[in-house]
Enzyme design. Structure first.
Site, PDB file in Angstrom:
ATOM      1  N   ASP A   1     -16.853 -17.387  23.424  1.00  0.00           N
ATOM      2  CA  ASP A   1     -16.607 -16.802  22.111  1.00  0.00           C
ATOM      3  C   ASP A   1     -17.962 -16.604  21.431  1.00  0.00           C
ATOM      4  O   ASP A   1     -19.010 -16.995  21.959  1.00  0.00           O
ATOM      5  CB  ASP A   1     -15.649 -17.666  21.281  1.00  0.00           C
ATOM      6  CG  ASP A   1     -14.958 -16.839  20.178  1.00  0.00           C
ATOM      7  OD1 ASP A   1     -15.427 -15.709  19.891  1.00  0.00           O
ATOM      8  OD2 ASP A   1     -13.963 -17.305  19.594  1.00  0.00           O
TER       9      ASP A   1
HETATM   10  C1  BGC Z   1     -13.524 -14.743  17.338  1.00  0.00           C
HETATM   11  C2  BGC Z   1     -12.902 -14.032  18.506  1.00  0.00           C
HETATM   12  C3  BGC Z   1     -13.388 -12.610  18.574  1.00  0.00           C
HETATM   13  C4  BGC Z   1     -14.900 -12.609  18.631  1.00  0.00           C
HETATM   14  C5  BGC Z   1     -15.508 -11.220  18.742  1.00  0.00           C
HETATM   15  C6  BGC Z   1     -15.029 -14.552  17.275  1.00  0.00           C
HETATM   16  O1  BGC Z   1     -15.560 -15.033  16.096  1.00  0.00           O
HETATM   17  O2  BGC Z   1     -13.208 -16.118  17.409  1.00  0.00           O
HETATM   18  O3  BGC Z   1     -11.504 -14.078  18.401  1.00  0.00           O
HETATM   19  O4  BGC Z   1     -12.841 -11.973  19.696  1.00  0.00           O
HETATM   20  O5  BGC Z   1     -15.393 -13.211  17.448  1.00  0.00           O
HETATM   21  O6  BGC Z   1     -15.418 -10.516  17.581  1.00  0.00           O
END
Ligand code: BGC
Length: 715
Positions: free
Chosen positions: A257
């Protein structure tokens, strides 16, 4: 389509020509916020994928640099969060799950990809399948709710829908199941918080939806931010190697993530970024999303002999393989001239309206106040959602434009029967300290009926948006009281990203609809349901707590040694039971609950046999009759309970559901087959086992009601 050996040769020959720096570049995902020179890094092969890119022109520009100006011309992956639509915004996933309609979800996923792929997306970070039982956690809005079975159905539907879309040039996108794993169990509902749970609970309740996505062929997996039993998920060998690769046989790629590798330092799990990079690559993370750990340290770790280059090669082959599968080597660019006509088409908006209407839950309908008659009405639309646009869209509206959303007031203007009057009075803001009691009372007193449009601003749910208080924000509780005091019939319209604690609201209104945050066509969908053009059929996928102190409240809990509704001999009195002194154990609304303008009666539960062998199947059926005055659809739910087992079992577990549509007076038989897999649970070594013993089974309209039967599993 090139065959697999061709793909392998293609990717291998590319890999053979790559420098270590170019290989590591493929393992880096960044966007224009990067502190290093962005275009120069793409040109040098230092970035393999981009994140959150909305402008098709920019996407082509960066892609051209990668394909035409970098040494090996490897195209970029473009990753975007297309969570509930791209430009056309659909209801939030929590609402969509409430349709229990996997075909509809699949269609929405495909439609979202039609828009997203046309604009350059080749990878979407969907589906989010974290079991969510804590409404304080803002990300409950993105989930399919509290149940493993239903979330698994949704995981498959999203994955199939996303990955089955191909445009005329064969361009398509990969899905990414997230957040692996158990992110939804964040302690005290605070985002990013630690998760500590038994392996049993993890395997029985939290892992099944991720596994379902893997079984449906999801191409990528995202690690979660949380630590799990002391090891952050982003460097967790148990999750990434033992379970994901070895047990489930996943061959796709794993991405962290957002800077989750860098966050290993903040977890206190790595001394510095370099150690964070080491731990993540050794655990099996292929791509560092928006972090500096891989780009700055992976090469040194290889030179120092701490990371075998073979590990890097394996990751790069997975990344190149995905680019190959998506056809990016053949079609790296988008046709910018075609973009405009692809977005927000009438067909997409129709689908958004259908989805929004079908995800509205009817929570109360005293005296059949709804649907409203098609005769002239004097309506007061009161409440801060009356003229809202953005909050109809929901927390992850990606490329939706608020000026393309109709407000409830606007929709009512053209939906009220001819000759009606509409008074609109917001009364207060969604979360502020303002309240105009005089205006509220004046508006209500002029009307025959009040539509009370209340709820949460879209920014109160989603990532990093947890709440400790789950009531209506701001001064809305006072607004509700003022409207109730008018004595007029009130229809509540609750727009929210999570279950709220609303016993007073429920008592104050005659009817209550739950449209959540429903997307572009939410307002029209509410009108469709108000006037009976659509008969509501959705059912809750999360229990509604009565108060914060009950959280987490979910239907599939264990019995405990002192259940409040125990049978047989008990050695303890009424007082010493597993309950609260000041609140009931029951939720305000249980999982699976939702009413209809039709009335459904369940009768004649039938089991094909009173006993079943461990390898046998059992058929359970019931008669459902529409005793109401209008046609409607019912989602009949099948639950089981294993009464005594080697490990304690939940008091109920969903094992199936069927949606049936019945005309007034019509009946049908709904039949389910329980298979050995449905009757099994995990033994002490976490292997599936079926034990002889007594079982209960229910078919009913929700997790609290239904017809009950019994059977034995016999050796
Ligand atoms: C979130 C994810 C997301 C990623 C990309 C993160 O902060 O937890 O769910 O896919 O950002 O934007």
């Amino acid at each position: 389509m090139k065959s697999n050996p061709e793909k392998n040769n293609y990717c291998q020959s590319l890999l053979d020509r790559m420098t270590l720096e170019e290989k590591i570049g493929q393992m880096v995902q960044f966007n224009e916020n990067w502190k290093l020179d962005f275009e120069k890094t793409i040109r040098a092969g230092g970035v393999g994928s981009l994140l959150t890119m909305r402008d098709p022109h920019n996407i082509n520009k960066f892609q051209r640099i990668a394909v035409e100006e970098s040494r090996l011309g490897i195209p970029l992956l473009i990753g975007n969060d297309v969570i509930h639509g791209y430009r056309t915004t659909f209801p939030i996933p929590l609402a969509l799950a409430g349709t229990w309609d996997t075909q509809l979800v699949e269609e929405i996923a495909r439609e979202s990809m039609r828009e997203a792929v046309a604009c350059g997306t080749t990878w979407t970070f969907t589906p989010m399948v974290d079991i969510s039982r804590d409404p304080r956690w803002g990300r409950i809005a993105e989930s399919g709710g509290e149940d493993p079975y239903l979330n698994s159905q949704m995981a498959r539907a999203w994955t199939r829908g996303i990955q089955s879309y191909h445009d005329a040039n064969g361009r398509c996108a990969a899905a990414c199941v997230k957040h692996y794993a158990a992110y939804g169990a964040a302690e005290s509902g605070k985002d990013y918080n630690s998760v500590d749970m038994s392996e049993r609970r993890l395997r029985e309740e939290y892992l099944p939806p991720y596994r379902a996505a893997v079984e449906a062929g999801v191409k990528t997996v995202m690690t979660s931010f949380n630590d799990l039993n002391g090891t952050p998920a982003t460097a967790n060998k148990f999750l990434l190697q033992q379970v994901l690769r070895r047990e489930w046989g996943f061959e796709g790629l794993v991405i962290s993530d957002f800077d989750a590798i860098g966050e290993l330092v903040h977890h206190g799990f790595a001394r510095d970024l370099k150690e964070a990079a080491l731990r993540s690559i050794l655990a099996g993370v292929d791509i560092d999303m928006m972090g500096y750990a891989y780009p700055l340290h992976l090469a040194d770790l290889v030179h120092e002999g701490k990371v075998p280059e073979a590990l890097i090669d394996a990751s790069v082959l997975r990344i190149l393989g995905l680019k190959y599968d998506l056809g990016l080597f053949d079609h790296p660019y988008i046709d910018e001239s075609a973009v405009h006509d692809t977005l927000l088409t009438p067909a997409a908006l129709d689908l958004a309206e259908k989805a929004a209407a079908e995800s509205i839950v009817l929570l109360k309908n005293e005296g059949d106040l709804l649907p409203l008659p098609h005769t002239p009405l004097k309506v007061a639309l009161i409440g801060p959602m009356a003229e809202e646009r953005a909050s109809l869209l929901g927390c992850w509206y990606f490329n939706g434009h608020t000026d393309e959303v109709e407000t409830l007031a606007e929709a009512l203007e053209h939906n009220l029967p001819a000759g009606s009057t509409l008074i609109v009075e917001p009364g207060c803001s969604l979360g502020g300290n303002d309240l105009d009691l005089a205006a509220i009372t004046a508006a209500a007193s002029q009307a025959d009926l009040v539509l009370l449009a209340i709820g949460e601003h879209f920014s109160l749910s989603g990532e990093a948006h947890s709440r400790a208080h789950l009531d209506l924000p701001g001064r809305q509780p006072e607004l509700v009281r003022a409207v109730a005091a008018s004595g007029k019939p009130v229809v509540g319209l609750l727009f929210t990203g999570r279950p709220l604690t609303i016993p007073e609201l429920v008592d104050s209104v005659s009817a209550l609809l739950l449209p959540y945050h429903g997307g572009n066509r939410a307002a029209q969908a509410v009108c469709d349901v108000l006037f009976g053009v659509v008969n509501p059929a959705a059912k809750l996928t999360t229990s509604f707590p009565r108060c914060e102190g009950q959280v987490p409240v979910y239907y599939a809990h264990k019995s405990t040694g002192r259940p409040i509704d125990s049978e047989g001999i008990i050695q303890f009195d009424e007082v010493n039971r597993s309950n609260y002194l000041d609140e009931t154990n029951d939720p305000l609304f249980p999982f699976g609950f939702g009413l209809s303008y039709a009335k459904f009666e369940y009768s004649d539960l039938n089991l094909s046999s009173a006993a079943v062998k461990p390898d046998g199947t059992l058929t359970v059926s019931t008669q459902i009759t529409n005793t109401g005055k209008v046609a409607g659809s019912e989602i009949a739910q099948l639950y089981i309970r294993d009464l005594a087992a080697l490990v304690t079992r939940p008091v109920k577990q969903l094992k199936g559901y069927r949606k049936v549509t019945l005309q007034p007076g019509e009946s049908c038989r709904v039949e389910f087959t329980l298979s050995p897999a449905d009757l099994s649970f995990l033994d002490e070594e976490f292997q599936p086992i079926i034990e002889p013993g007594s079982m209960r089974v229910w078919i009913g309209p929700n997790s609290q009601e239904g017809l009950m039967g019994s059977f034995e599993i016999v050796a």
